[in-house]
Motif scaffolding. Sequence first.
Motif, PDB file in Angstrom:
ATOM      1  N   ASP A  94       0.671  -1.252   0.012  1.00 57.53           N
ATOM      2  CA  ASP A  94       0.029  -0.088  -0.044  1.00 57.53           C
ATOM      3  C   ASP A  94       0.757   1.308  -0.134  1.00 57.53           C
ATOM      4  OD1 ASP A  94       0.701  -0.935   2.505  1.00 57.53           O
ATOM      5  OD2 ASP A  94      -0.127   0.870   3.586  1.00 57.53           O
ATOM      6  N   LEU A  95       2.338   1.083   0.166  1.00 59.38           N
ATOM      7  CA  LEU A  95       3.224   2.506   0.322  1.00 59.38           C
ATOM      8  C   LEU A  95       3.693   2.841  -0.823  1.00 59.38           C
ATOM      9  CD1 LEU A  95       4.798   1.787   3.813  1.00 59.38           C
ATOM     10  CD2 LEU A  95       2.733   3.170   3.378  1.00 59.38           C
ATOM     11  N   VAL A  96       3.743   1.554  -2.048  1.00 61.31           N
ATOM     12  CA  VAL A  96       4.566   1.800  -3.096  1.00 61.31           C
ATOM     13  C   VAL A  96       3.646   3.044  -3.985  1.00 61.31           C
ATOM     14  CG1 VAL A  96       4.765   0.950  -5.557  1.00 61.31           C
ATOM     15  CG2 VAL A  96       5.026  -0.640  -3.178  1.00 61.31           C
ATOM     16  N   GLY A  97       4.796   3.992  -4.529  1.00 63.59           N
ATOM     17  CA  GLY A  97       4.123   5.123  -5.167  1.00 63.59           C
ATOM     18  C   GLY A  97       3.607   6.268  -4.409  1.00 63.59           C
ATOM     19  N   THR A  98       3.448   6.182  -3.229  1.00 68.23           N
ATOM     20  CA  THR A  98       3.024   7.331  -2.330  1.00 68.23           C
ATOM     21  C   THR A  98       3.997   8.280  -1.689  1.00 68.23           C
ATOM     22  OG1 THR A  98       3.188   5.776  -0.112  1.00 68.23           O
ATOM     23  CG2 THR A  98       1.116   5.806  -1.587  1.00 68.23           C
ATOM     24  N   ASP A  99       5.250   7.912  -1.587  1.00 67.85           N
ATOM     25  CA  ASP A  99       6.282   8.495  -0.882  1.00 67.85           C
ATOM     26  C   ASP A  99       7.602   9.051  -1.876  1.00 67.85           C
ATOM     27  OD1 ASP A  99       8.255   9.991   0.481  1.00 67.85           O
ATOM     28  OD2 ASP A  99       8.159   8.442   2.202  1.00 67.85           O
ATOM     29  N   PRO A 100       7.529  10.252  -2.180  1.00 64.45           N
ATOM     30  CA  PRO A 100       8.593  10.635  -3.210  1.00 64.45           C
ATOM     31  C   PRO A 100       9.931  10.383  -3.120  1.00 64.45           C
ATOM     32  CG  PRO A 100       7.543  12.706  -2.197  1.00 64.45           C
ATOM     33  CD  PRO A 100       6.723  11.618  -1.847  1.00 64.45           C
ATOM     34  N   THR A 101      10.257  10.216  -1.411  1.00 62.74           N
ATOM     35  CA  THR A 101      11.627  10.186  -0.986  1.00 62.74           C
ATOM     36  C   THR A 101      12.000   8.926  -0.896  1.00 62.74           C
ATOM     37  OG1 THR A 101      10.863   9.841   1.399  1.00 62.74           O
ATOM     38  CG2 THR A 101      11.029  12.015   0.461  1.00 62.74           C
ATOM     39  N   VAL A 102      11.241   7.805  -1.203  1.00 67.15           N
ATOM     40  CA  VAL A 102      11.815   6.329  -1.259  1.00 67.15           C
ATOM     41  C   VAL A 102      11.260   5.461  -2.298  1.00 67.15           C
ATOM     42  CG1 VAL A 102      12.136   6.509   1.402  1.00 67.15           C
ATOM     43  CG2 VAL A 102       9.996   5.666   0.080  1.00 67.15           C
ATOM     44  N   LEU A 103      11.983   4.442  -2.482  1.00 64.16           N
ATOM     45  CA  LEU A 103      11.642   3.291  -3.258  1.00 64.16           C
ATOM     46  C   LEU A 103      11.437   2.237  -2.475  1.00 64.16           C
ATOM     47  CD1 LEU A 103      13.647   5.380  -5.168  1.00 64.16           C
ATOM     48  CD2 LEU A 103      13.214   3.400  -6.905  1.00 64.16           C
ATOM     49  N   HIS A 104      10.332   1.507  -2.670  1.00 59.94           N
ATOM     50  CA  HIS A 104      10.109   0.323  -1.699  1.00 59.94           C
ATOM     51  C   HIS A 104      10.607  -0.844  -2.304  1.00 59.94           C
ATOM     52  CE1 HIS A 104       7.502   3.368  -0.189  1.00 59.94           C
ATOM     53  NE2 HIS A 104       7.510   2.886   1.001  1.00 59.94           N
ATOM     54  N   PHE A 105      11.847  -0.999  -3.039  1.00 52.96           N
ATOM     55  CA  PHE A 105      12.267  -2.019  -3.549  1.00 52.96           C
ATOM     56  C   PHE A 105      13.853  -1.593  -3.712  1.00 52.96           C
ATOM     57  CE2 PHE A 105      11.380   0.229  -7.451  1.00 52.96           C
ATOM     58  CZ  PHE A 105      12.340   0.147  -8.294  1.00 52.96           C
ATOM     59  N   GLY A 106      14.624  -2.735  -3.895  1.00 47.92           N
ATOM     60  CA  GLY A 106      16.139  -2.575  -3.873  1.00 47.92           C
ATOM     61  C   GLY A 106      16.505  -3.462  -5.116  1.00 47.92           C
ATOM     62  N   VAL A 107      17.891  -3.453  -5.375  1.00 43.56           N
ATOM     63  CA  VAL A 107      18.405  -4.267  -6.674  1.00 43.56           C
ATOM     64  C   VAL A 107      19.761  -4.986  -6.122  1.00 43.56           C
ATOM     65  CG1 VAL A 107      19.517  -4.298  -8.858  1.00 43.56           C
ATOM     66  CG2 VAL A 107      17.496  -2.880  -8.232  1.00 43.56           C
ATOM     67  N   ASP A 108      19.893  -6.390  -6.360  1.00 40.73           N
ATOM     68  CA  ASP A 108      20.886  -6.940  -6.103  1.00 40.73           C
ATOM     69  C   ASP A 108      21.943  -6.410  -6.841  1.00 40.73           C
ATOM     70  OD1 ASP A 108      22.843  -8.825  -5.576  1.00 40.73           O
ATOM     71  OD2 ASP A 108      21.785 -10.652  -5.721  1.00 40.73           O
ATOM     72  N   SER A 109      23.185  -5.842  -6.043  1.00 36.03           N
ATOM     73  CA  SER A 109      24.167  -5.168  -6.676  1.00 36.03           C
ATOM     74  C   SER A 109      25.115  -6.100  -7.385  1.00 36.03           C
ATOM     75  CB  SER A 109      25.178  -4.300  -5.662  1.00 36.03           C
ATOM     76  OG  SER A 109      25.481  -5.146  -4.928  1.00 36.03           O
ATOM     77  N   SER A 110      25.110  -7.438  -7.021  1.00 31.98           N
ATOM     78  CA  SER A 110      26.135  -8.489  -7.632  1.00 31.98           C
ATOM     79  C   SER A 110      25.199  -8.925  -9.108  1.00 31.98           C
ATOM     80  CB  SER A 110      26.083  -9.725  -6.743  1.00 31.98           C
ATOM     81  OG  SER A 110      24.777 -10.442  -6.587  1.00 31.98           O
ATOM     82  N   ARG A 111      24.112  -8.434  -9.226  1.00 27.52           N
ATOM     83  CA  ARG A 111      23.476  -8.822 -10.436  1.00 27.52           C
ATOM     84  C   ARG A 111      23.076  -7.768 -11.573  1.00 27.52           C
ATOM     85  NH1 ARG A 111      20.547 -13.748  -9.855  1.00 27.52           N
ATOM     86  NH2 ARG A 111      20.870 -14.711  -7.998  1.00 27.52           N
ATOM     87  N   ALA A 112      22.865  -6.491 -10.890  1.00 33.10           N
ATOM     88  CA  ALA A 112      22.800  -5.232 -11.670  1.00 33.10           C
ATOM     89  C   ALA A 112      23.281  -3.968 -11.070  1.00 33.10           C
ATOM     90  CB  ALA A 112      21.123  -5.373 -11.995  1.00 33.10           C
ATOM     91  N   ARG A 113      23.436  -2.940 -11.818  1.00 30.01           N
ATOM     92  CA  ARG A 113      24.048  -1.832 -11.325  1.00 30.01           C
ATOM     93  C   ARG A 113      22.839  -0.509 -11.878  1.00 30.01           C
ATOM     94  NH1 ARG A 113      27.135   2.193 -13.672  1.00 30.01           N
ATOM     95  NH2 ARG A 113      27.365   1.247 -15.654  1.00 30.01           N
TER      96      ARG A 113
END
Length: 345
Positions: A94-113
Amino acid sequence: MTDLDERITRVLREHADTPVDVARLTSGAVARGRQRRRRLTAVGVAALALVALLGPGVLPAGLPALRWPGAGPAAPTVAPPPVVGSSGASARPDLVGTDPTVLHFGVDSSRARYLGWRSGLGVESARLTLDGGRQAVFDLGRTPADVEESFHDGMIYDAAPVTGADFDGEVVRLPPAGPGGDPGWVRRWQPVPGLYARVLTVGPDDRALRQTVDAVRLDAVVRCATPLRLTALPAGATVAGCLVNAIGFPDALDTSVVVTRPGGGRLEIRLEHLRDFPGHRSRGNRTVDGRPALAGGGELRLLDVPGGHLTARFGAGYQGFTEDDAATVLAGVRLAPDLAEPSSW
């Protein structure tokens, strides 16, 4: 200097007294570069480039000196910093897209940059580069419309209407954008009830798409970090979105913060920075808090930002704000002390 560099420099000099449409200039320059490389090699796909109208300037009071590293060590990795102790999309869709200061996901840096990220206005997105240099974009929203209305330069989109039923996990091949081009690949799915996700890529196969799906982490939260901080807003206005385009980092950086107010008003504050740009204009037709500025075409641009342009866009496509509103926001902008060091953002 390459032939492409010379063409870009010549166009910018010819139009030094008017605001430049950076997005259009970028797409045109990159398209011509792609055509030239195809003629010379008959293989490969041109990389996306970020081109902005920039140049050296006078350091105004209150703004830090901007440092760009010269030739030498490899370019630093740019990525949004993690937010500790917050719930990711899998736990709090329910929080996705509601706060311009954060992203509610991350990325595995060993797989993508990361090549860029953005949040707000109903959707959260990241642009990524994978092994082999292929690029892909990931979008996450709470409705199919939020996801499908998220656009990314250089990616192929399916023009057919999309509904919730299309988020079924199937990998779909899209036709090439032009003769001799690579096809696009898209996968739409619902990672958890109430969330809609999409990955887009371009290439001869869907390998980068599958790598992106594996790299995304919905149990993480990262900050939508930008080197822009707004300390003054017009009455009734709020910050609604942030965007960082770091495709050319550290040589180039394009970042913006979106401000909205009830009734559909929208104002964009955009910083365009490019190292070693040869031209600059120091005289304008306005002043903002005693600093030279240029107004025209629905934009107000500060001219004394070292090595760059800081612009407020309030005209066509950004209705609901005035030039006075733009001046208020620009007067309160504070830049990070070192644009080439993301940890200072």
